[in-house]
Design a protein around this motif. Structure first.
Motif, PDB file in Angstrom:
ATOM      1  N   GLN A 132       0.756  -1.243  -0.022  1.00  0.00           N
ATOM      2  CA  GLN A 132      -0.143  -0.250   0.413  1.00  0.00           C
ATOM      3  C   GLN A 132       0.436   1.440  -0.034  1.00  0.00           C
ATOM      4  N   LEU A 133      -0.080   2.204  -0.357  1.00  0.00           N
ATOM      5  CA  LEU A 133       0.931   3.911  -0.455  1.00  0.00           C
ATOM      6  C   LEU A 133       0.994   3.824   1.336  1.00  0.00           C
ATOM      7  N   LEU A 134       2.454   4.505   1.636  1.00  0.00           N
ATOM      8  CA  LEU A 134       2.915   5.107   2.620  1.00  0.00           C
ATOM      9  C   LEU A 134       2.832   6.493   2.427  1.00  0.00           C
ATOM     10  N   LEU A 135       3.245   7.246   1.047  1.00  0.00           N
ATOM     11  CA  LEU A 135       3.636   8.691   1.046  1.00  0.00           C
ATOM     12  C   LEU A 135       4.137   9.268  -0.181  1.00  0.00           C
ATOM     13  N   ARG A 136       3.278  10.431  -0.866  1.00  0.00           N
ATOM     14  CA  ARG A 136       4.701  10.751  -1.764  1.00  0.00           C
ATOM     15  C   ARG A 136       4.592  12.084  -1.525  1.00  0.00           C
ATOM     16  N   HIS A 137       5.665  12.300  -2.651  1.00  0.00           N
ATOM     17  CA  HIS A 137       6.591  13.622  -2.330  1.00  0.00           C
ATOM     18  C   HIS A 137       5.865  14.584  -2.420  1.00  0.00           C
ATOM     19  N   ILE A 138       4.982  14.824  -3.263  1.00  0.00           N
ATOM     20  CA  ILE A 138       3.832  15.550  -3.353  1.00  0.00           C
ATOM     21  C   ILE A 138       3.217  16.295  -2.421  1.00  0.00           C
ATOM     22  N   SER A 139       2.700  15.747  -1.465  1.00  0.00           N
ATOM     23  CA  SER A 139       2.240  15.940  -0.423  1.00  0.00           C
ATOM     24  C   SER A 139       2.311  16.410   0.371  1.00  0.00           C
ATOM     25  N   ARG A 140       3.731  16.881   0.778  1.00  0.00           N
ATOM     26  CA  ARG A 140       4.804  16.984   1.439  1.00  0.00           C
ATOM     27  C   ARG A 140       4.837  16.341   3.531  1.00  0.00           C
ATOM     28  N   GLU A 141       3.613  14.903   3.282  1.00  0.00           N
ATOM     29  CA  GLU A 141       3.151  15.109   4.336  1.00  0.00           C
ATOM     30  C   GLU A 141       3.662  13.719   5.495  1.00  0.00           C
ATOM     31  N   SER A 142       3.512  14.169   7.112  1.00  0.00           N
ATOM     32  CA  SER A 142       4.101  12.636   7.734  1.00  0.00           C
ATOM     33  C   SER A 142       2.995  11.970   7.848  1.00  0.00           C
ATOM     34  N   ILE A 143       2.976  10.649   7.521  1.00  0.00           N
ATOM     35  CA  ILE A 143       2.675   9.402   7.863  1.00  0.00           C
ATOM     36  C   ILE A 143       2.858   8.625   8.530  1.00  0.00           C
ATOM     37  N   LYS A 144       2.693   8.110   9.686  1.00  0.00           N
ATOM     38  CA  LYS A 144       3.191   7.254  10.673  1.00  0.00           C
ATOM     39  C   LYS A 144       4.304   7.552  10.935  1.00  0.00           C
ATOM     40  N   GLY A 145       4.843   8.985  10.898  1.00  0.00           N
ATOM     41  CA  GLY A 145       6.548   9.222  11.627  1.00  0.00           C
ATOM     42  C   GLY A 145       6.536   9.532  10.847  1.00  0.00           C
ATOM     43  N   PHE A 146       7.051   8.841   8.819  1.00  0.00           N
ATOM     44  CA  PHE A 146       7.506   9.131   8.491  1.00  0.00           C
ATOM     45  C   PHE A 146       7.990  10.013   7.233  1.00  0.00           C
ATOM     46  N   THR A 147       8.717  10.347   7.332  1.00  0.00           N
ATOM     47  CA  THR A 147       9.359  12.021   6.007  1.00  0.00           C
ATOM     48  C   THR A 147      10.207  11.141   4.724  1.00  0.00           C
ATOM     49  N   ALA A 148       9.665  12.358   3.698  1.00  0.00           N
ATOM     50  CA  ALA A 148      10.606  11.844   2.857  1.00  0.00           C
ATOM     51  C   ALA A 148      11.104  13.334   2.233  1.00  0.00           C
ATOM     52  N   ASP A 149      11.557  13.732   1.547  1.00  0.00           N
ATOM     53  CA  ASP A 149      12.509  15.263   0.733  1.00  0.00           C
ATOM     54  C   ASP A 149      12.598  14.461   0.091  1.00  0.00           C
ATOM     55  N   LEU A 150      11.890  15.566  -1.311  1.00  0.00           N
ATOM     56  CA  LEU A 150      13.119  15.058  -2.690  1.00  0.00           C
ATOM     57  C   LEU A 150      14.008  15.464  -2.519  1.00  0.00           C
ATOM     58  N   ASN A 151      15.451  15.261  -2.980  1.00  0.00           N
ATOM     59  CA  ASN A 151      16.628  15.678  -3.329  1.00  0.00           C
ATOM     60  C   ASN A 151      17.074  16.031  -4.898  1.00  0.00           C
ATOM     61  N   LYS A 152      16.956  17.060  -5.809  1.00  0.00           N
ATOM     62  CA  LYS A 152      17.193  16.972  -6.981  1.00  0.00           C
ATOM     63  C   LYS A 152      18.612  16.207  -7.315  1.00  0.00           C
ATOM     64  N   GLY A 153      19.401  17.576  -5.817  1.00  0.00           N
ATOM     65  CA  GLY A 153      20.508  17.720  -6.838  1.00  0.00           C
ATOM     66  C   GLY A 153      21.444  16.278  -6.616  1.00  0.00           C
ATOM     67  N   GLU A 154      20.779  15.304  -5.552  1.00  0.00           N
ATOM     68  CA  GLU A 154      21.479  13.968  -4.573  1.00  0.00           C
ATOM     69  C   GLU A 154      20.432  12.661  -5.823  1.00  0.00           C
ATOM     70  N   THR A 155      19.701  13.265  -5.936  1.00  0.00           N
ATOM     71  CA  THR A 155      18.614  12.151  -7.205  1.00  0.00           C
ATOM     72  C   THR A 155      18.236  11.348  -6.111  1.00  0.00           C
ATOM     73  N   SER A 156      18.036  11.753  -4.869  1.00  0.00           N
ATOM     74  CA  SER A 156      17.536  10.762  -3.206  1.00  0.00           C
ATOM     75  C   SER A 156      16.219  10.938  -3.521  1.00  0.00           C
ATOM     76  N   PHE A 157      15.531   9.881  -2.429  1.00  0.00           N
ATOM     77  CA  PHE A 157      14.448  10.144  -2.340  1.00  0.00           C
ATOM     78  C   PHE A 157      14.569   9.566  -0.720  1.00  0.00           C
ATOM     79  N   HIS A 158      15.003   9.734   0.237  1.00  0.00           N
ATOM     80  CA  HIS A 158      15.635   8.768   0.870  1.00  0.00           C
ATOM     81  C   HIS A 158      13.993   8.763   1.388  1.00  0.00           C
ATOM     82  N   LEU A 159      13.738   7.691   3.315  1.00  0.00           N
ATOM     83  CA  LEU A 159      12.822   7.676   3.552  1.00  0.00           C
ATOM     84  C   LEU A 159      12.951   7.627   5.382  1.00  0.00           C
ATOM     85  N   LYS A 160      12.764   8.692   6.355  1.00  0.00           N
ATOM     86  CA  LYS A 160      13.119   8.727   7.536  1.00  0.00           C
ATOM     87  C   LYS A 160      11.975   8.641   8.849  1.00  0.00           C
TER      88      LYS A 160
END
Lengths: 107, 115
Positions: A45-73
């Motif tokens: 199931q979907l946990l989160l999407r970057h466009i929503s910029r929300e925190s789900i179950k305490g998780f966040t993820a930031d899109l870093n275009k410079g590093e081409t990364s989307f790490h979940l934290k």
């Protein structure tokens, strides 16, 4: 070519410790990125999407275009976070998934 | 809530048998997908369909075929099952309508063992 890389197949942390699941992507243009999660005996199931910029179950993820990364934290892992996590890159009809990272949170 | 239902959760088949995996979704989604889920390989797309009677090959279509006669139903067919097709099969659906957000909704999966 579009690609999603999750370098860790398995990540094991203690309860209360910070956790970061890595995701790197290859995409020309402005990507839209997702994290999906599969808990034991449940459907993927979907946990989160970057466009929503929300925190789900305490998780966040930031899109870093410079590093081409989307790490979940998450700052403090819980045992119920143990699951399989997939980073995903939608592309037209086809969504490209990473190989997945299995997270174990130990008591 | 979107519901994607896979009728068979666990199957054991013999090598050479023809296998049908059925999937139904109840949200009037245009797109339906079949994936294989294998440890260390992630999700690999077998086939997808963006409309009734339309089908497109995914990344690993060899040894598989699909059928979409009705919008809500998407079937995966293994013409002659082989042991290397032992896997978890996931059906999924999505919509391309405005506001759908590109979210994919998955079924619970079908565990297929070929002996």
């Amino acid at each position: 070519a579009q690609r999603v890389t999750q370098p860790e197949k398995l990540l094991s942390v203690f309860k209360g410790a910070p956790v970061e699941l890595k995701c790197n992507y290859s995409y020309s243009g402005s990507p839209e990125l997702f994290w999906y999660v599969q808990y034991s005996r449940q459907r993927l199931q979907l946990l989160l999407r970057h466009i929503s910029r929300e925190s789900i179950k305490g998780f966040t993820a930031d899109l870093n275009k410079g590093e081409t990364s989307f790490h979940l934290k998450k700052p403090f892992a819980q045992e119920e976070d143990s699951a399989m996590y997939y980073c995903a890159l939608p592309g037209g009809f086809k969504t490209i998934f990473g190989a997945g990272t299995r997270l174990f949170v130990k008591a | 809530d979107v519901k994607v239902t896979q009728s068979s959760r666990y199957l054991v088949k013999r090598t050479g048998e023809k296998v049908f995996l059925e999937c139904v979704q109840d949200m009037d989604h245009e797109n339906m997908f079949w994936y294989r889920q294998d440890p260390g390989l992630g999700l690999r797309l077998i086939y997808f369909s963006y409309d009734v009677k339309m089908k497109e090959k995914g990344d690993i279509p060899e040894g598989y075929s699909v059928s979409r006669e009705k919008k809500e139903r998407f079937s995966l067919i293994l013409e002659s099952a082989s042991t290397n097709q032992t896997s978890m099969y996931l059906c999924a659906s999505s919509s391309t309508r405005r506001g759908s957000g590109n979210t994919i909704y998955f079924g619970e999966g079908s565990w297929l063992t070929v002996v």
